[in-house]
Design an enzyme around this catalytic site. Structure first.
Site, PDB file in Angstrom:
ATOM      1  CG  ASP A 182      -2.318  -0.875   1.322  1.00 52.68           C
ATOM      2  OD1 ASP A 182      -2.454  -1.366  -0.053  1.00 52.68           O
ATOM      3  OD2 ASP A 182      -2.469  -1.016   2.248  1.00 52.68           O
ATOM      4  CD  GLU A 226      -4.876   3.380  -0.317  1.00 51.92           C
ATOM      5  OE1 GLU A 226      -4.931   3.875   0.503  1.00 51.92           O
ATOM      6  OE2 GLU A 226      -5.729   3.769  -1.351  1.00 51.92           O
TER       7      GLU A 226
END
Length: 306
Positions: A182, A226
């Site tokens: 992430d 993300e």
């Protein structure tokens, strides 16, 4: 500009594009395109770039289609020195048909351009060298399988590749590792600099990882938001951790610059390797995801493995 002039200009552009595609098609090997079969790979094409290729349900086949009506090793495709391609049914359970004509087992038939090949419930189309579909078919498939923003694999395609790699790893008893990562504090980038800046960071990060940090044989995709995933074939845990650390340090040092503003970017990564007790790819992904959560909980911008 008159409508006639616009039409003339359009025709010139289309003609130039066509010439480029024809030139590309002439340089490509012949191919098979999946016309009917599993939804996740509809439209996928395989270049026939070896002397002999095996088509079947088994994960080790050159052209692998996970469909129960196809035999584990259903047929052979042979590329001859003169450019011709022939097909041989390997005494499959449900047989092979060319233009509705069923082949006798081990009978060798030369394919013609645009021949449709039926294996069980699956239908392929044969594209000879020079067929312009050899260029357009992969482009159309990419539109379905790539994430629109980052141009890496989308979630559905990523998970499909992971599942296929997992089955192959189990069958061949080879390593398979997964990296889940992430972007750290990505919401802050969107909130302070705007979503255009956030989109830029996602695109740039994906480009760096895809073009600099992984092998062409590995799979890289955007799982959502993300979060990104790398699937490393034939890679033990130690090597996967080394790749993850290289991703971490490269992203941390890379200059992300949007509208003259430098944007600090770091990532938190989790790594896991296939284990004998695992029965499906979801277990492998979950373990890597859990390791990524550990990295975030421990302060971010680090690699953890389980």
């Amino acid at each position: 500009m008159s409508s006639d002039e616009k039409m003339d200009k359009t025709n010139v552009v289309d003609s130039d594009t066509l010439k480029v595609r024809i030139s590309e098609a002439q340089s490509r090997p012949p191919a098979l395109v999946l016309l009917s079969g599993p939804a996740g790979i509809m439209g996928k094409s395989w270049l026939l770039d070896k002397n002999v290729l095996t088509v079947g349900r088994e994960a080790t086949c050159d052209i692998h289609v996970e469909e129960k009506s196809i035999s584990k090793k259903h047929a052979h495709l042979k590329v001859h020195s003169n450019g011709a391609v022939s097909i041989t049914d390997l005494q499959s359970t449900n047989g092979t048909e060319i233009a509705t004509k069923k082949l006798t087992p081990h009978q060798d038939i030369v394919l013609r351009d645009n021949d449709q090949i039926k294996m069980g419930n699956v239908i392929f189309k044969f594209l000879s060298k020079g067929n312009i579909e050899n260029v357009t078919a992969p482009q159309l498939f990419d539109q379905k399988t790539l994430d629109g923003l980052t141009q890496v694999l989308n979630k559905q395609s990523l998970l499909s590749h992971l599942d296929e790699a997992f089955k192959k790893s189990k069958l061949t008893e080879t390593n398979l590792s997964v990296i889940v990562f992430d972007l750290d504090h990505f919401k802050k980038i969107n909130d302070t600099l705007g979503h255009q800046a956030g989109d830029y960071v996602l695109r740039e990060l994906a480009s760096v990882v895809k073009n600099q940090l992984i092998r062409s044989a590995d799979y890289f995709g955007r799982y959502g938001g993300e979060e990104f995933v790398v699937v490393l074939q034939s890679s033990p845990l130690q090597r996967a951790c080394e790749v993850a650390e290289r991703i971490r340090t490269t992203i941390e040092k890379h200059q992300f610059k949007f509208e003259s503003k430098n944007i600090p970017v770091t990532v938190s990564l989790g790594v896991a390797c296939i284990e004998p007790t695992m029965t499906d790819s979801a277990q492998l992904f979950a373990k890597a995801d859990q390791a990524a959560y550990r990295s975030k909980s421990a302060g971010r911008n680090r690699v953890s493995s389980l």
